[in-house]
Design a protein around this motif. Structure first.
Motif, mmCIF file in Angstrom:
data_model
loop_
_atom_site.group_PDB
_atom_site.id
_atom_site.type_symbol
_atom_site.label_atom_id
_atom_site.label_comp_id
_atom_site.label_asym_id
_atom_site.label_seq_id
_atom_site.Cartn_x
_atom_site.Cartn_y
_atom_site.Cartn_z
ATOM 1 N N VAL A 177 -65.622 83.114 12.309
ATOM 2 C CA VAL A 177 -64.186 82.935 12.104
ATOM 3 C C VAL A 177 -63.481 84.285 12.101
ATOM 4 O O VAL A 177 -62.468 84.470 12.770
ATOM 5 N N ALA A 178 -64.025 85.221 11.329
ATOM 6 C CA ALA A 178 -63.398 86.531 11.196
ATOM 7 C C ALA A 178 -64.402 87.491 10.584
ATOM 8 O O ALA A 178 -65.389 87.079 9.968
ATOM 9 N N TYR A 179 -64.134 88.778 10.759
ATOM 10 C CA TYR A 179 -64.916 89.786 10.048
ATOM 11 C C TYR A 179 -64.005 90.936 9.650
ATOM 12 O O TYR A 179 -62.905 91.104 10.178
ATOM 13 N N ILE A 180 -64.531 91.738 8.705
ATOM 14 C CA ILE A 180 -63.826 92.931 8.260
ATOM 15 C C ILE A 180 -64.847 94.017 8.013
ATOM 16 O O ILE A 180 -65.931 93.782 7.482
ATOM 17 N N TYR A 181 -64.528 95.214 8.434
ATOM 18 C CA TYR A 181 -65.379 96.360 8.138
ATOM 19 C C TYR A 181 -65.162 96.737 6.674
ATOM 20 O O TYR A 181 -64.029 96.959 6.249
ATOM 21 N N ARG A 182 -66.236 96.819 5.922
ATOM 22 C CA ARG A 182 -66.126 97.100 4.492
ATOM 23 C C ARG A 182 -65.497 98.461 4.243
ATOM 24 O O ARG A 182 -64.739 98.633 3.294
ATOM 25 N N THR A 197 -60.127 94.506 10.945
ATOM 26 C CA THR A 197 -60.432 93.080 11.002
ATOM 27 C C THR A 197 -60.453 92.552 12.435
ATOM 28 O O THR A 197 -59.921 93.172 13.359
ATOM 29 N N TYR A 198 -61.046 91.376 12.540
ATOM 30 C CA TYR A 198 -61.063 90.651 13.823
ATOM 31 C C TYR A 198 -61.034 89.168 13.521
ATOM 32 O O TYR A 198 -61.670 88.709 12.548
ATOM 33 N N TYR A 199 -60.306 88.415 14.335
ATOM 34 C CA TYR A 199 -60.215 86.966 14.170
ATOM 35 C C TYR A 199 -60.480 86.282 15.502
ATOM 36 O O TYR A 199 -60.052 86.766 16.559
ATOM 37 N N VAL A 200 -61.130 85.144 15.439
ATOM 38 C CA VAL A 200 -61.255 84.352 16.653
ATOM 39 C C VAL A 200 -59.906 83.702 16.946
ATOM 40 O O VAL A 200 -59.071 83.532 16.044
ATOM 41 N N ASP A 201 -59.687 83.356 18.192
ATOM 42 C CA ASP A 201 -58.362 82.880 18.610
ATOM 43 C C ASP A 201 -57.907 81.646 17.834
ATOM 44 O O ASP A 201 -56.716 81.483 17.553
ATOM 45 N N SER A 202 -58.834 80.773 17.488
ATOM 46 C CA SER A 202 -58.458 79.511 16.853
ATOM 47 C C SER A 202 -57.857 79.680 15.463
ATOM 48 O O SER A 202 -57.201 78.761 14.957
ATOM 49 N N VAL A 203 -58.061 80.832 14.831
ATOM 50 C CA VAL A 203 -57.525 81.043 13.482
ATOM 51 C C VAL A 203 -56.535 82.191 13.415
ATOM 52 O O VAL A 203 -55.919 82.427 12.371
ATOM 53 N N LYS A 204 -56.370 82.895 14.523
ATOM 54 C CA LYS A 204 -55.492 84.054 14.542
ATOM 55 C C LYS A 204 -54.066 83.650 14.159
ATOM 56 O O LYS A 204 -53.527 82.672 14.663
ATOM 57 N N GLY A 205 -53.473 84.415 13.263
ATOM 58 C CA GLY A 205 -52.128 84.120 12.800
ATOM 59 C C GLY A 205 -52.068 83.138 11.635
ATOM 60 O O GLY A 205 -51.015 82.963 11.015
ATOM 61 N N ARG A 206 -53.194 82.478 11.330
ATOM 62 C CA ARG A 206 -53.230 81.517 10.224
ATOM 63 C C ARG A 206 -54.147 81.978 9.091
ATOM 64 O O ARG A 206 -53.881 81.693 7.922
ATOM 65 N N PHE A 207 -55.218 82.651 9.436
ATOM 66 C CA PHE A 207 -56.192 83.110 8.448
ATOM 67 C C PHE A 207 -56.078 84.617 8.276
ATOM 68 O O PHE A 207 -55.785 85.347 9.237
ATOM 69 N N THR A 208 -56.343 85.077 7.052
ATOM 70 C CA THR A 208 -56.356 86.506 6.766
ATOM 71 C C THR A 208 -57.594 86.841 5.949
ATOM 72 O O THR A 208 -57.808 86.259 4.877
ATOM 73 N N VAL A 209 -58.392 87.778 6.454
ATOM 74 C CA VAL A 209 -59.588 88.221 5.742
ATOM 75 C C VAL A 209 -59.268 89.539 5.048
ATOM 76 O O VAL A 209 -58.553 90.396 5.588
#
Length: 125
Positions: A48-53, A58-70
């Motif tokens: 779904v997404a990842y974040i560098y510690r 961050t990076y998001y897959v297209d299906s959640v981009k703009g809706r999810f925040t990691v």
């Protein structure tokens, strides 16, 4: 021993929001990839997404981009996923994951060494 424990799943109507949390223990290094994955019934686990510690990139897959925040809080050793505008197709078990020795971060599940037990997210229409 590295352990990850998710919380915050539940049931919500379409258009609603949920916030998932992942408590990390047994890991104190700065470098790591922290990822969120999900698995719907009958489907493969997908990133779904990842974040560098360290950097917070961050990076998001297209299906959640703009809706999810990691996001992550290194002081508290937590990882979060804010999910807004939820859709029925977001229904799945959500997992957090950690890879301590990445060459680069990715949404490929096979590249992560440590996993939480998962938390159910159900979105009704």
């Amino acid at each position: 021993q590295v352990q990850l424990v998710e919380s915050g799943g539940g049931s919500v109507q379409a258009g609603g929001s949920l916030r998932l949390s992942c408590q990390i223990s047994g890991y104190a290094r700065t470098a790591a990839c922290l990822g969120w994955f999900r698995q719907a019934p009958g489907k493969e686990r997908e990133g779904v997404a990842y974040i560098y510690r360290y950097s917070g990139n961050t990076y998001y897959v297209d299906s959640v981009k703009g809706r999810f925040t990691v996001s992550r809080d290194n002081a508290k050793n937590t990882l979060s996923l804010q999910m807004n505008s939820l859709k029925p197709e977001d229904t799945a078990i959500y997992y957090c994951a950690l890879e301590p020795d990445p060459v680069y971060c990715t949404v490929e599940a096979g590249r992560y060494s440590y996993w939480g037990q998962g938390t159910q997210v159900t979105v009704s229409s």
